[in-house]
Design a protein around this motif. Sequence first.
Motif, PDB file in Angstrom:
ATOM      1  N   GLY A  43      40.999  29.620  39.831  1.00 48.80           N
ATOM      2  CA  GLY A  43      41.004  28.171  39.900  1.00 48.80           C
ATOM      3  C   GLY A  43      42.110  27.635  39.016  1.00 48.80           C
ATOM      4  N   PRO A  44      42.561  26.418  39.279  1.00 47.32           N
ATOM      5  CA  PRO A  44      43.647  25.852  38.490  1.00 47.32           C
ATOM      6  C   PRO A  44      43.250  25.625  37.043  1.00 47.32           C
ATOM      7  CG  PRO A  44      42.699  24.199  39.956  1.00 47.32           C
ATOM      8  CD  PRO A  44      42.089  25.502  40.334  1.00 47.32           C
ATOM      9  N   SER A  45      44.238  25.480  36.181  1.00 45.71           N
ATOM     10  CA  SER A  45      43.989  25.189  34.780  1.00 45.71           C
ATOM     11  C   SER A  45      43.167  23.909  34.658  1.00 45.71           C
ATOM     12  CB  SER A  45      45.317  25.033  34.040  1.00 45.71           C
ATOM     13  OG  SER A  45      45.113  24.734  32.686  1.00 45.71           O
ATOM     14  N   HIS A 201      44.163  33.304  36.513  1.00 45.55           N
ATOM     15  CA  HIS A 201      44.942  32.541  37.496  1.00 45.55           C
ATOM     16  C   HIS A 201      45.966  33.445  38.170  1.00 45.55           C
ATOM     17  CE1 HIS A 201      47.521  32.609  33.923  1.00 45.55           C
ATOM     18  NE2 HIS A 201      48.529  32.503  34.763  1.00 45.55           N
ATOM     19  N   ASP A 202      45.980  34.722  37.789  1.00 45.22           N
ATOM     20  CA  ASP A 202      47.005  35.664  38.249  1.00 45.22           C
ATOM     21  C   ASP A 202      46.565  36.356  39.542  1.00 45.22           C
ATOM     22  OD1 ASP A 202      48.949  37.579  38.617  1.00 45.22           O
ATOM     23  OD2 ASP A 202      48.978  38.246  36.535  1.00 45.22           O
ATOM     24  N   MET A 203      47.035  35.847  40.672  1.00 43.91           N
ATOM     25  CA  MET A 203      46.648  36.430  41.953  1.00 43.91           C
ATOM     26  C   MET A 203      47.238  37.824  42.143  1.00 43.91           C
ATOM     27  SD  MET A 203      44.608  34.204  42.995  1.00 43.91           S
ATOM     28  CE  MET A 203      44.221  34.966  44.576  1.00 43.91           C
ATOM     29  N   ASN A 204      48.376  38.102  41.514  1.00 49.90           N
ATOM     30  CA  ASN A 204      48.946  39.443  41.608  1.00 49.90           C
ATOM     31  C   ASN A 204      48.025  40.475  40.974  1.00 49.90           C
ATOM     32  OD1 ASN A 204      51.336  38.791  42.991  1.00 49.90           O
ATOM     33  ND2 ASN A 204      52.330  38.145  41.089  1.00 49.90           N
ATOM     34  N   LEU A 205      47.367  40.079  39.890  1.00 48.75           N
ATOM     35  CA  LEU A 205      46.414  40.981  39.240  1.00 48.75           C
ATOM     36  C   LEU A 205      45.252  41.290  40.179  1.00 48.75           C
ATOM     37  CD1 LEU A 205      45.822  42.307  36.383  1.00 48.75           C
ATOM     38  CD2 LEU A 205      44.247  40.393  36.052  1.00 48.75           C
ATOM     39  N   ILE A 206      44.765  40.275  40.857  1.00 48.29           N
ATOM     40  CA  ILE A 206      43.656  40.461  41.797  1.00 48.29           C
ATOM     41  C   ILE A 206      44.093  41.379  42.944  1.00 48.29           C
ATOM     42  CG2 ILE A 206      42.137  39.285  43.428  1.00 48.29           C
ATOM     43  CD1 ILE A 206      42.216  36.852  41.559  1.00 48.29           C
ATOM     44  N   ARG A 207      45.297  41.154  43.459  1.00 48.40           N
ATOM     45  CA  ARG A 207      45.793  42.017  44.547  1.00 48.40           C
ATOM     46  C   ARG A 207      45.939  43.459  44.094  1.00 48.40           C
ATOM     47  NH1 ARG A 207      49.481  37.496  44.997  1.00 48.40           N
ATOM     48  NH2 ARG A 207      48.729  36.051  46.600  1.00 48.40           N
ATOM     49  N   SER A 208      46.343  43.644  42.839  1.00 45.07           N
ATOM     50  CA  SER A 208      46.529  44.999  42.312  1.00 45.07           C
ATOM     51  C   SER A 208      45.211  45.733  42.125  1.00 45.07           C
ATOM     52  CB  SER A 208      47.270  44.942  40.971  1.00 45.07           C
ATOM     53  OG  SER A 208      48.575  44.451  41.145  1.00 45.07           O
ATOM     54  N   ALA A 209      44.112  44.972  42.070  1.00 45.29           N
ATOM     55  CA  ALA A 209      42.799  45.603  41.926  1.00 45.29           C
ATOM     56  C   ALA A 209      42.301  46.195  43.241  1.00 45.29           C
ATOM     57  CB  ALA A 209      41.788  44.573  41.412  1.00 45.29           C
ATOM     58  N   LYS A 210      42.974  45.844  44.333  1.00 45.86           N
ATOM     59  CA  LYS A 210      42.490  46.210  45.668  1.00 45.86           C
ATOM     60  C   LYS A 210      42.225  47.698  45.819  1.00 45.86           C
ATOM     61  CE  LYS A 210      43.645  45.615  50.558  1.00 45.86           C
ATOM     62  NZ  LYS A 210      44.617  45.048  51.520  1.00 45.86           N
ATOM     63  N   ALA A 211      43.130  48.521  45.288  1.00 44.62           N
ATOM     64  CA  ALA A 211      42.992  49.971  45.456  1.00 44.62           C
ATOM     65  C   ALA A 211      41.995  50.583  44.480  1.00 44.62           C
ATOM     66  CB  ALA A 211      44.352  50.642  45.287  1.00 44.62           C
TER      67      ALA A 211
END
Length: 232
Positions: A43-45, A201-211
């Motif tokens: 979610g946004p700040s 807020h880091d969507m890249n972190l969430i994507r990196s959790a995928k595997a």
Amino acid sequence: MRKRNRGYDVIELEDVSYGYGGGTLLTELSLKLAPGSFHFLTGPSGAGKTTLLKLCYGELLATRGRVALFDQDARGLTRDDVALMRRRIGVVHQDCQFLDHLSVAENIALPLTVSNRAVDPAELNELMKWVGLQAQAGAHPPELSGGERQRAALARAIIMSPDVILADEPTGNVDWEMSLRLLTLLVELNRMGKTVMIATHDMNLIRSAKAQVSARVLRISDHKLQLAGADL
């Protein structure tokens, strides 16, 4: 760090609202954190991520609705009850406050010390090795880098072997390599049976959790909580 068998959700919010100063920050939130589950909170700040985490560990009481911690209504808990409950919930705060006159090892062991529990040097050393801070045991917090401070904060949050880990923007002030390292540690804790929720807020972190992990992504938008996507 053994997994405990339970027939209930470790944290449950039912139709919860929270506001202050006459305004509403969160409204009509319902959420269940099952034992061993993994969640990202986005979610946004200013949307209320930190406030929601505080509701989840009893720092704040809901304006409306019901919050249950380990099947106990948060509103009925005494101060002592809350203190005992928090031994089962490890919190990694965004600001990583330490006592600068104590060593890193002493800061990590502080939850045991204030609870009048014995500190096992071997277990403390093993924990510091696990987070990669064995060489910094005798250092003081001002000597640590941002990534080292975050790993020390994580170690301190889990030294009591809690059932739940709530992390508020744990990668907000570290580089990408350290972000992935912290994520890996949190995934390992989840594989040990811990319930984990990370506000980020880091969507890249969430994507990196995928595997690495099956997780739910929750998003606070317009004061409400939404499921942002299917299981990663």
